[in-house]
Design a protein around this motif. Structure first.
Motif, PDB file in Angstrom:
ATOM      1  N   CYS A  59       0.852  -1.191   0.000  1.00 11.08           N
ATOM      2  CA  CYS A  59       0.000   0.000   0.000  1.00 11.08           C
ATOM      3  C   CYS A  59       0.891   1.246   0.000  1.00 11.08           C
ATOM      4  CB  CYS A  59      -0.905  -0.020   1.231  1.00 11.08           C
ATOM      5  SG  CYS A  59      -2.046   1.371   1.312  1.00 11.08           S
ATOM      6  N   CYS A  60       1.019   1.864  -1.161  1.00 10.07           N
ATOM      7  CA  CYS A  60       1.987   2.967  -1.319  1.00 10.07           C
ATOM      8  C   CYS A  60       1.376   4.334  -1.068  1.00 10.07           C
ATOM      9  CB  CYS A  60       2.574   2.943  -2.722  1.00 10.07           C
ATOM     10  SG  CYS A  60       3.313   1.373  -3.115  1.00 10.07           S
ATOM     11  N   ASP A  61       0.046   4.409  -1.003  1.00 10.11           N
ATOM     12  CA  ASP A  61      -0.629   5.669  -0.676  1.00 10.11           C
ATOM     13  C   ASP A  61      -1.126   5.571   0.755  1.00 10.11           C
ATOM     14  OD1 ASP A  61      -1.011   5.446  -3.805  1.00 10.11           O
ATOM     15  OD2 ASP A  61      -1.259   7.559  -3.269  1.00 10.11           O
ATOM     16  N   LEU A  62      -0.644   6.472   1.608  1.00  9.50           N
ATOM     17  CA  LEU A  62      -0.980   6.411   3.028  1.00  9.50           C
ATOM     18  C   LEU A  62      -1.666   7.710   3.446  1.00  9.50           C
ATOM     19  CD1 LEU A  62       2.378   4.874   4.344  1.00  9.50           C
ATOM     20  CD2 LEU A  62       0.241   3.663   3.831  1.00  9.50           C
ATOM     21  N   GLY A  63      -2.686   7.589   4.285  1.00 11.22           N
ATOM     22  CA  GLY A  63      -3.447   8.765   4.707  1.00 11.22           C
ATOM     23  C   GLY A  63      -3.460   8.915   6.210  1.00 11.22           C
ATOM     24  N   GLU A  64      -3.399  10.161   6.650  1.00  8.10           N
ATOM     25  CA  GLU A  64      -3.496  10.475   8.079  1.00  8.10           C
ATOM     26  C   GLU A  64      -4.484  11.625   8.227  1.00  8.10           C
ATOM     27  OE1 GLU A  64      -2.203   9.441  10.983  1.00  8.10           O
ATOM     28  OE2 GLU A  64      -0.914   7.845  10.210  1.00  8.10           O
ATOM     29  N   LEU A  77       9.286   6.899   5.726  1.00  4.32           N
ATOM     30  CA  LEU A  77       8.703   6.279   4.525  1.00  4.32           C
ATOM     31  C   LEU A  77       8.638   7.327   3.413  1.00  4.32           C
ATOM     32  CD1 LEU A  77       5.787   4.221   6.155  1.00  4.32           C
ATOM     33  CD2 LEU A  77       7.823   3.298   5.041  1.00  4.32           C
ATOM     34  N   PRO A  78       9.799   7.803   2.961  1.00 11.42           N
ATOM     35  CA  PRO A  78       9.817   8.925   2.018  1.00 11.42           C
ATOM     36  C   PRO A  78       9.254   8.565   0.643  1.00 11.42           C
ATOM     37  CG  PRO A  78      12.029   8.043   2.308  1.00 11.42           C
ATOM     38  CD  PRO A  78      11.147   7.327   3.290  1.00 11.42           C
ATOM     39  N   ASP A  79       9.205   7.280   0.319  1.00  9.49           N
ATOM     40  CA  ASP A  79       8.697   6.913  -1.000  1.00  9.49           C
ATOM     41  C   ASP A  79       7.192   6.682  -1.016  1.00  9.49           C
ATOM     42  OD1 ASP A  79      11.221   7.154  -2.090  1.00  9.49           O
ATOM     43  OD2 ASP A  79      11.727   5.071  -1.610  1.00  9.49           O
ATOM     44  N   ALA A  80       6.574   6.676   0.154  1.00  8.29           N
ATOM     45  CA  ALA A  80       5.111   6.573   0.191  1.00  8.29           C
ATOM     46  C   ALA A  80       4.526   7.904  -0.286  1.00  8.29           C
ATOM     47  CB  ALA A  80       4.637   6.277   1.612  1.00  8.29           C
ATOM     48  N   VAL A 100       3.363  16.112   1.528  1.00  9.65           N
ATOM     49  CA  VAL A 100       2.149  15.441   1.053  1.00  9.65           C
ATOM     50  C   VAL A 100       1.991  15.482  -0.462  1.00  9.65           C
ATOM     51  CG1 VAL A 100       0.834  15.698   3.194  1.00  9.65           C
ATOM     52  CG2 VAL A 100       0.743  17.510   1.472  1.00  9.65           C
ATOM     53  N   GLU A 101       1.385  14.405  -0.943  1.00  6.80           N
ATOM     54  CA  GLU A 101       1.030  14.276  -2.355  1.00  6.80           C
ATOM     55  C   GLU A 101      -0.292  15.007  -2.634  1.00  6.80           C
ATOM     56  OE1 GLU A 101       2.209  12.910  -5.014  1.00  6.80           O
ATOM     57  OE2 GLU A 101       0.385  12.753  -6.230  1.00  6.80           O
ATOM     58  N   LEU A 102      -1.198  14.927  -1.664  1.00  6.06           N
ATOM     59  CA  LEU A 102      -2.534  15.479  -1.887  1.00  6.06           C
ATOM     60  C   LEU A 102      -3.177  15.845  -0.548  1.00  6.06           C
ATOM     61  CD1 LEU A 102      -4.832  15.929  -4.022  1.00  6.06           C
ATOM     62  CD2 LEU A 102      -5.549  13.571  -3.597  1.00  6.06           C
ATOM     63  N   ILE A 103      -3.784  17.021  -0.507  1.00  2.58           N
ATOM     64  CA  ILE A 103      -4.576  17.432   0.663  1.00  2.58           C
ATOM     65  C   ILE A 103      -6.045  17.276   0.290  1.00  2.58           C
ATOM     66  CG2 ILE A 103      -5.200  19.367   2.175  1.00  2.58           C
ATOM     67  CD1 ILE A 103      -2.328  20.420   1.757  1.00  2.58           C
ATOM     68  N   HIS A 104      -6.762  16.418   1.042  1.00  2.30           N
ATOM     69  CA  HIS A 104      -8.153  16.100   0.694  1.00  2.30           C
ATOM     70  C   HIS A 104      -9.157  17.061   1.318  1.00  2.30           C
ATOM     71  CE1 HIS A 104      -7.617  11.571  -0.402  1.00  2.30           C
ATOM     72  NE2 HIS A 104      -6.421  12.120  -0.373  1.00  2.30           N
ATOM     73  N   SER A 105      -8.717  17.893   2.255  1.00  2.00           N
ATOM     74  CA  SER A 105      -9.644  18.495   3.207  1.00  2.00           C
ATOM     75  C   SER A 105      -9.690  20.015   3.163  1.00  2.00           C
ATOM     76  CB  SER A 105      -9.249  18.024   4.604  1.00  2.00           C
ATOM     77  OG  SER A 105      -7.828  18.118   4.762  1.00  2.00           O
ATOM     78  N   VAL A 106      -9.631  20.597   1.973  1.00  2.00           N
ATOM     79  CA  VAL A 106      -9.759  22.054   1.884  1.00  2.00           C
ATOM     80  C   VAL A 106     -11.245  22.400   1.966  1.00  2.00           C
ATOM     81  CG1 VAL A 106      -9.339  24.094   0.477  1.00  2.00           C
ATOM     82  CG2 VAL A 106      -7.680  22.218   0.487  1.00  2.00           C
ATOM     83  N   ASP A 107     -11.626  23.051   3.069  1.00  2.00           N
ATOM     84  CA  ASP A 107     -13.049  23.284   3.307  1.00  2.00           C
ATOM     85  C   ASP A 107     -13.380  24.755   3.559  1.00  2.00           C
ATOM     86  OD1 ASP A 107     -11.827  23.534   5.717  1.00  2.00           O
ATOM     87  OD2 ASP A 107     -13.165  22.183   6.816  1.00  2.00           O
ATOM     88  N   SER A 108     -12.398  25.646   3.354  1.00  2.00           N
ATOM     89  CA  SER A 108     -12.705  27.070   3.534  1.00  2.00           C
ATOM     90  C   SER A 108     -11.776  27.912   2.666  1.00  2.00           C
ATOM     91  CB  SER A 108     -12.542  27.482   5.002  1.00  2.00           C
ATOM     92  OG  SER A 108     -11.157  27.521   5.332  1.00  2.00           O
ATOM     93  N   LEU A 109     -12.237  29.127   2.366  1.00  2.00           N
ATOM     94  CA  LEU A 109     -11.400  30.058   1.607  1.00  2.00           C
ATOM     95  C   LEU A 109     -10.172  30.471   2.418  1.00  2.00           C
ATOM     96  CD1 LEU A 109     -13.977  32.425  -0.122  1.00  2.00           C
ATOM     97  CD2 LEU A 109     -12.181  31.098  -1.258  1.00  2.00           C
ATOM     98  N   ARG A 110     -10.369  30.617   3.743  1.00  2.00           N
ATOM     99  CA  ARG A 110      -9.244  31.012   4.586  1.00  2.00           C
ATOM    100  C   ARG A 110      -8.108  29.993   4.529  1.00  2.00           C
ATOM    101  NH1 ARG A 110     -10.033  33.650  10.017  1.00  2.00           N
ATOM    102  NH2 ARG A 110      -9.756  31.551  10.815  1.00  2.00           N
TER     103      ARG A 110
END
Ligand SMILES: *Cc1c(COP(=O)(O)O)cnc(C)c1O
Length: 235
Positions: A59-64, A77-80, A100-110
């Motif tokens: 599992c090469c994509d890890l989420g926190e 785990l720099p290659d994850a 991070v590769e991707l931020i899933h949680s942008v929920d405001s203009l601020r």
């Protein structure tokens, strides 16, 4: 004679293989290519050792959900590919972006504006999803459809930022049919946002351990799975 119980690694490996098979099966039943769905292994429940076991299992994509956990786990785990799936405070953006590769949680203009400032100062091209709430449930996180539109409008004008899709959660207590209907409305909202701005939003992050089959049926491209990958290891 006592049977030796499987090691934590063996346990995680078999959880991973079983889950990949279930995802493949869900794809087949929805007439989708297995390669069109990526599993993000959510490691928020476990320590660095079990996190590495999951990575080593394939599992090469890890989420926190907490940025601090990415700060502490990513260097080993720099290659994850790390995904931030939970709330991001503005004072934690700068330290998180390089990891991070991707931020899933942008929920405001601020938050969007802060990410733009820090992405600029780091010269870091930053991929983002807008977290949306289509259930009108005030207790849930995520932008309303109107807020999502405003975030996308602004995000398209900011250098360094690349808004590539949306993220959502279904109601936790809902039935399977309800989850599927909610995921369908997330997809419809994504289509409307993309159409209105003439900007493709190919990424749909939706589906967790209890509802990923429904999410895949409604077009999810990233599914965020935690508990099913650590079955037998969580107390
Ligand atoms: C914890 C979490 C998940 C994983 O949930 P499971 O039910 O354990 O698979 C997915 N997405 C988000 C945003 C989470 O916080």
């Amino acid at each position: 004679m006592m049977l030796e119980s499987p090691s934590p690694f063996d346990r995680i490996q078999s959880n991973w293989q079983r889950t990949v098979e279930k995802v493949a099966d869900a794809c087949m039943r929805s007439n989708r290519e297995m390669g069109s769905v990526t599993i993000v292994g959510v490691t928020k429940y476990v320590d660095a050792v079990l996190t590495k076991h999951l990575y080593d299992a394939g599992c090469c994509d890890l989420g926190e959900s907490r940025p601090q956990n990415i700060w502490s786990k990513a260097p080993a785990l720099p290659d994850a590919q790390w995904h931030l799936i939970g709330h991001l405070q503005r004072n934690k953006v700068k330290r998180t972006l390089p990891l991070v590769e991707l931020i899933h949680s942008v929920d405001s203009l601020r938050l969007l504006e802060q990410i733009a400032i820090d992405a600029e100062s780091l010269s870091k091209r930053t991929r983002l999803l807008i977290e949306v709430n289509v259930t009108q449930d005030a207790s849930k996180t995520g932008a309303s459809p109107d807020e999502a539109m405003a975030i996308l409008d602004r995000g398209l004008a900011l250098p360094h930022l690349e808004i590539v899709g949306v993220m959502a959660m279904a109601s936790l207590q809902g039935t399977s049919d309800q989850a599927r209907a909610e995921f369908a409305s997330v997809r419809v909202l994504r289509d409307q946002l993309a159409e209105r701005n003439q900007h493709p939003l190919p990424v749909l992050s939706m589906g967790m351990s209890g509802d990923f089959v429904e999410a895949i049926a409604e077009g999810a491209t990233l599914i965020r799975l935690g508990s099913c990958l650590f079955e037998g290891l969580l107390t």
